[in-house]
Motif scaffolding. Structure first.
Motif, PDB file in Angstrom:
ATOM      1  N   ARG A   1       0.742  -0.955  -0.019  1.00 59.94           N
ATOM      2  CA  ARG A   1       0.201   0.200  -0.019  1.00 59.94           C
ATOM      3  C   ARG A   1       0.593   1.320  -0.651  1.00 59.94           C
ATOM      4  O   ARG A   1       0.401   2.249   0.724  1.00 59.94           O
ATOM      5  CB  ARG A   1      -1.106  -0.479   1.233  1.00 59.94           C
ATOM      6  N   GLY A   2       1.633   1.419  -0.834  1.00 58.53           N
ATOM      7  CA  GLY A   2       2.539   2.610  -0.782  1.00 58.53           C
ATOM      8  C   GLY A   2       1.880   3.634  -1.444  1.00 58.53           C
ATOM      9  O   GLY A   2       2.384   5.071  -0.990  1.00 58.53           O
ATOM     10  N   ASP A   3       1.101   3.303  -2.237  1.00 54.47           N
ATOM     11  CA  ASP A   3       0.157   4.582  -2.473  1.00 54.47           C
ATOM     12  C   ASP A   3      -1.081   5.052  -1.629  1.00 54.47           C
ATOM     13  O   ASP A   3      -2.249   5.904  -2.617  1.00 54.47           O
ATOM     14  CB  ASP A   3      -0.422   4.465  -4.481  1.00 54.47           C
ATOM     15  N   GLN A   4      -0.946   4.430  -0.834  1.00 61.21           N
ATOM     16  CA  GLN A   4      -2.842   3.847  -0.054  1.00 61.21           C
ATOM     17  C   GLN A   4      -1.739   5.681   0.743  1.00 61.21           C
ATOM     18  O   GLN A   4      -0.724   5.835   1.081  1.00 61.21           O
ATOM     19  CB  GLN A   4      -2.733   3.314   0.467  1.00 61.21           C
ATOM     20  N   VAL A   5      -3.279   6.112   0.792  1.00 59.35           N
ATOM     21  CA  VAL A   5      -3.178   7.672   1.558  1.00 59.35           C
ATOM     22  C   VAL A   5      -2.490   7.247   3.790  1.00 59.35           C
ATOM     23  O   VAL A   5      -3.710   6.401   4.065  1.00 59.35           O
ATOM     24  CB  VAL A   5      -3.666   8.574   2.339  1.00 59.35           C
ATOM     25  N   ALA A   6      -1.733   7.477   3.502  1.00 59.57           N
ATOM     26  CA  ALA A   6      -1.101   7.679   5.301  1.00 59.57           C
ATOM     27  C   ALA A   6      -1.438   8.352   6.097  1.00 59.57           C
ATOM     28  O   ALA A   6      -2.869   8.432   7.473  1.00 59.57           O
ATOM     29  CB  ALA A   6       0.225   7.158   5.558  1.00 59.57           C
ATOM     30  N   ILE A   7      -1.131  10.111   5.999  1.00 63.53           N
ATOM     31  CA  ILE A   7      -2.688  10.907   6.404  1.00 63.53           C
ATOM     32  C   ILE A   7      -2.662  11.945   5.987  1.00 63.53           C
ATOM     33  O   ILE A   7      -2.155  12.208   4.821  1.00 63.53           O
ATOM     34  CB  ILE A   7      -0.831  11.662   6.960  1.00 63.53           C
ATOM     35  N   LEU A   8      -3.980  12.475   5.682  1.00 66.57           N
ATOM     36  CA  LEU A   8      -4.830  13.040   5.285  1.00 66.57           C
ATOM     37  C   LEU A   8      -4.477  14.363   6.773  1.00 66.57           C
ATOM     38  O   LEU A   8      -4.978  14.570   7.117  1.00 66.57           O
ATOM     39  CB  LEU A   8      -6.745  12.635   5.679  1.00 66.57           C
ATOM     40  N   TRP A   9      -4.182  15.453   5.950  1.00 67.42           N
ATOM     41  CA  TRP A   9      -3.562  16.471   6.962  1.00 67.42           C
ATOM     42  C   TRP A   9      -5.020  17.793   6.636  1.00 67.42           C
ATOM     43  O   TRP A   9      -5.147  17.951   5.646  1.00 67.42           O
ATOM     44  CB  TRP A   9      -2.589  17.289   6.363  1.00 67.42           C
TER      45      TRP A   9
ATOM     46  N   SER B   1      -5.557  21.427   2.701  1.00 69.03           N
ATOM     47  CA  SER B   1      -4.638  20.278   2.546  1.00 69.03           C
ATOM     48  C   SER B   1      -3.868  19.443   2.411  1.00 69.03           C
ATOM     49  O   SER B   1      -3.253  20.321   1.003  1.00 69.03           O
ATOM     50  CB  SER B   1      -6.240  19.206   2.966  1.00 69.03           C
ATOM     51  N   GLU B   2      -4.111  18.322   2.509  1.00 63.88           N
ATOM     52  CA  GLU B   2      -2.565  18.095   2.045  1.00 63.88           C
ATOM     53  C   GLU B   2      -3.287  16.364   2.603  1.00 63.88           C
ATOM     54  O   GLU B   2      -3.302  15.567   3.110  1.00 63.88           O
ATOM     55  CB  GLU B   2      -0.966  18.122   2.898  1.00 63.88           C
ATOM     56  N   ALA B   3      -2.652  15.028   1.687  1.00 65.82           N
ATOM     57  CA  ALA B   3      -2.081  13.996   0.897  1.00 65.82           C
ATOM     58  C   ALA B   3      -0.889  12.972   0.581  1.00 65.82           C
ATOM     59  O   ALA B   3      -0.803  13.440   0.454  1.00 65.82           O
ATOM     60  CB  ALA B   3      -3.679  13.385   0.191  1.00 65.82           C
ATOM     61  N   ILE B   4      -0.629  12.375   2.218  1.00 61.73           N
ATOM     62  CA  ILE B   4       0.147  11.821   1.819  1.00 61.73           C
ATOM     63  C   ILE B   4       0.288  10.617   2.156  1.00 61.73           C
ATOM     64  O   ILE B   4      -0.374  10.005   3.015  1.00 61.73           O
ATOM     65  CB  ILE B   4       1.305  12.402   3.489  1.00 61.73           C
ATOM     66  N   THR B   5       0.735  10.017   0.542  1.00 64.15           N
ATOM     67  CA  THR B   5       0.836   8.194   0.884  1.00 64.15           C
ATOM     68  C   THR B   5       2.301   7.954   1.637  1.00 64.15           C
ATOM     69  O   THR B   5       2.981   8.230   2.365  1.00 64.15           O
ATOM     70  CB  THR B   5       1.157   8.084  -0.662  1.00 64.15           C
ATOM     71  N   TYR B   6       2.190   6.922   2.329  1.00 66.88           N
ATOM     72  CA  TYR B   6       3.110   5.643   2.569  1.00 66.88           C
ATOM     73  C   TYR B   6       4.235   6.372   2.289  1.00 66.88           C
ATOM     74  O   TYR B   6       5.385   6.529   2.538  1.00 66.88           O
ATOM     75  CB  TYR B   6       2.728   3.858   3.020  1.00 66.88           C
ATOM     76  N   ARG B   7       4.386   5.632   0.814  1.00 63.79           N
ATOM     77  CA  ARG B   7       5.384   5.775   0.218  1.00 63.79           C
ATOM     78  C   ARG B   7       6.136   7.487   0.108  1.00 63.79           C
ATOM     79  O   ARG B   7       7.422   7.892   1.016  1.00 63.79           O
ATOM     80  CB  ARG B   7       5.296   5.373  -1.658  1.00 63.79           C
ATOM     81  N   ASP B   8       5.114   8.303   0.338  1.00 65.18           N
ATOM     82  CA  ASP B   8       5.657   9.377   0.207  1.00 65.18           C
ATOM     83  C   ASP B   8       6.363   9.887   1.780  1.00 65.18           C
ATOM     84  O   ASP B   8       7.108  10.099   1.758  1.00 65.18           O
ATOM     85  CB  ASP B   8       4.821  10.470  -0.044  1.00 65.18           C
TER      86      ASP B   8
END
Ligand code: 6R9
Length: 646
Positions: free
Chosen positions: A88-96, A104-111
């Motif tokens: 799930r590298g491209d799944q969002v980890a943090i939705l800020w 707002s910002e969406a940060i994937t696991y890879r990012d």
């Protein structure tokens, strides 16, 4: 009194990880065979070196100690990031979500992985290594999670200080932890106003010669002073560091973080959590209590400056590969619909918040809620203080539309994660009860002398054996750890909470029984506020107690005796409130200051807080026995003065 029970619905039960029988079976196993249970459950996280020893714990003085999985090795950031990259590298980890609703910002696991590696390298370049202490004084922005994880990646110990604390409180924590690096931001944001974080750091550091470097994240772009040689901009350093950083193999019992919390004495305690047990505990409780399923969006509204923000905004969710929402703002900005707006915007499935927020929103009426769909919500959670049944019902009916179970989760900074809570598919709910113990938790109710009370009863809550998420020591003061928690009831962990158990074996936390008050879900030591008050030149003596408060749960009621020749007037009242805000932070602002010519004391000079509490509550009729006081007339004048104030 007829008791309300909200049974588990069949649709919730069939979709949940465990039902009632499953809970019973696992709970019994966890008590009968803790070794076997935790040997298996600890495998939900990845170990670099597997452990062979599960548990070595004793609450008794002779062989006192708490250690779990002690010969295992692991890395927390690798568990929260690297191991998810493949699936799930491209799944969002943090939705800020910013304080400003347009940010707002969406940060994937890879990012996130990349940012954490770079942050870890930045810390290294500032001389941070295994075991170094790094103080994080940050707003609720992604950098907070990034630097927590970056510390764990290289084995540094983070110490997050809530951004609402004053320079003085910050300095105390930097000094006590002996941190060499502070990470902060130019400014924070809160309901459209700015919080001068960097300026606070500058003021604090006048008293902290041990700090060598300050790393500053640009957030608002506000003007700040940078001190040459000491202060470094994040964006300047970022370009010069590598984007990979190997995770450091850490021993399970190596320190992970320090978090300061108020106790019944003046100085906040540095609660220390360690690597293996804490991660296992935050991961397993997140999985079962929130009944988390892959792909769901989880929102914990707590600030990372509190333990709830550590365990259920960052570590629990990320260890489970979840999508976690981080919200910089407050429930009433720009308006009272903000929470529900965010729920709809991100399709939040699980919302975890505090009774004080629920009560504040309830007061504004149902329309703010009903303007939004909230269709994504599946489960609601509560934490921080007892939830009154009225607020529970509103949360259940209006917010959750009677579809969503509520998990009322009881735990503490010291416990690392949830200890008493319903499991959504297993536990029939009773509004106001945290219900039943989690796996491995053995609560007991004892009386003031330590006698164990059976069946339906009320008394003080203790725990008779360890669990992996338990704190390991008070930073720098192991004796204080033992003294604080294990001597009131020898051989048992004393929680400081009062508790009732009903005929069904459900636990109802009644609140603190020590000199700690719970203001909007935040723990405040009365001694801390008292020492702030007496540090004012005009104050001779102060005694602080809790009083009932409609929104905050408890308010702060301060009795203040002035030095001879001073007069207590409105102006001085305001000045003292400002003084406490400046000394500790806005959360410690007294709600009431009553000037008192004298305080009720025993002949041995002890302040009788029981009497002060009664007067603060307005419960004058039941002051109890005042004959042991050195000067019983003091009480009459306090009561008279209170009557004048109304
Ligand atoms: C997680 C957290 C701990 C104190 C604890 C108790 C109170 C927390 C509660 C609750 C009743 C709940 N508390 N959750 N009381 N029901 N669901 O809040 O940690 O800040 O250390 O406070 O909060 O009094 O002892 P912390």
């Amino acid at each position: 009194m007829s008791e309300i029970v909200v049974p588990v619905s069949s649709s919730v039960r069939s979709a949940a990880h465990v039902d009632a029988e499953g809970y019973q079976r696992l709970y019994e196993e966890s008590i009968r065979d803790p070794e076997g249970f935790w040997r298996r459950e600890a495998r939900r996280i990845d170990w670099i070196e597997p452990f062979s020893i599960v548990k070595k714990t004793s609450f008794h003085e002779a062989d006192f100690g708490v250690s779990w999985f002690e010969d295992g090795q692991l890395n927390v950031s690798a568990n929260c990031l690297d191991r998810h990259l493949e699936a799930r590298g491209d799944q969002v980890a943090i939705l800020w979500e910013g304080d400003d609703p347009t940010e707002s910002e969406a940060i994937t696991y890879r990012d996130l992985h990349g940012r954490v590696c770079r942050a870890a390298n930045m810390l290294k370049s500032m001389g941070v290594h295994r075991g170094s202490r790094v103080v994080l004084y940050l707003p609720m922005i992604p950098a907070a999670a990034v630097f927590m994880l970056a510390c764990t990646r290289i084995g540094a110990i983070h110490c997050v200080v809530f951004g609402g604390f004053s320079p003085d409180s910050l300095a105390g924590r930097i000094q006590d932890s002996n941190a060499t690096v502070v990470v902060t931001a130019d400014e924070g944001r809160r309901s459209g106003r700015k919080v001068p974080l960097k300026a606070n750091v500058d003021e604090a550091l006048l008293r902290c010669p041990g700090v060598e470097k300050v790393l500053v994240v640009r957030h608002t772009g506000g003007a700040i002073a940078m001190q040459g040689g000491r202060d470094v901009w994040y964006h300047d350093l970022e370009a010069s560091v590598a984007s990979d950083c190997a995770p450091e193999p850490m021993g399970a019992e190596d320190p992970l973080f320090i978090l300061y919390t108020s106790g019944s004495t003046g100085k906040p305690k540095g609660v220390l959590h360690t690597t293996g047990g804490y991660l296992v505990w935050s991961a397993i409780t997140f999985h079962y209590v929130f009944d988390y399923k892959p792909g769901e969006v989880f929102w914990c509204t707590a600030d990372v400056g509190w333990v709830t923000g550590h365990s259920y905004l960052v570590y629990g969710p990320l260890a489970n590969g979840a999508t976690t929402v981080m919200f910089e703002g407050v429930p009433n900005y720009p308006d009272f619909g903000r929470f529900w707006n965010v729920v709809d915007k991100y399709k939040v499935n699980i919302l975890y918040t505090a009774p004080t927020a629920i009560r504040a929103l309830m007061r504004e009426g149902d329309d703010w809620v009903k303007q939004y769909s909230r269709a994504s919500l599946r489960l609601l959670g509560s934490v921080g203080e007892p939830i009154n049944p009225e607020a529970w019902q509103w949360y259940y009916k209006v917010v959750g539309g009677e579809r969503c179970p509520i998990v009322d989760t009881w735990w503490q900074t010291e416990t690392g994660g949830i200890l008493i809570s319903p499991l959504p598919g297993a536990t029939d709910l009773k509004p106001g009860s945290a219900t039943r113990p989690f796996f491995g938790i053995q609560p007991q109710i004892v009386d003031a002398n330590g006698a164990v009370l059976d069946g339906a009863t009320e008394g003080n809550l203790v725990l008779i054996d360890s669990w992996p998420g338990q704190m390991r020591t008070v930073w720098g003061d192991h004796e204080r750890f033992f003294q604080t928690y294990f001597t009131t009831y020898p051989g048992k962990y004393f929680t400081g909470d009062g508790c009732r158990r009903d005929a069904d074996g459900y636990y109802w936390i009644t609140g603190r029984v020590d000199d700690v008050i719970n203001v909007s879900g935040h723990r405040m030591g009365t001694a801390e506020i008292e020492s702030a008050l007496v540090s004012h030149v005009k104050v001779a003596e102060a005694a602080v107690v809790g009083m009932p408060h409609d929104i905050k749960g408890q308010g702060i009621y301060a009795y203040v005796t002035l030095n001879a020749g001073e007069t207590g007037d409105e102006g001085l009242r305001k000045e003292l409130v400002q003084w406490v805000r400046h000394e500790i932070g806005p959360i410690a602002s007294p709600d009431v200051i009553q000037f008192a010519p004298g305080l009720p004391k025993t002949r041995s000079g002890k302040i009788m807080r029981r009497i002060l509490r009664k007067i603060a509550e307005g419960d004058i009729g039941s002051l109890g026995d005042t004959s042991t006081l050195a000067d019983p007339t003091v009480v009459d004048s306090l009561v008279a003065e209170r009557a004048v104030r109304g």
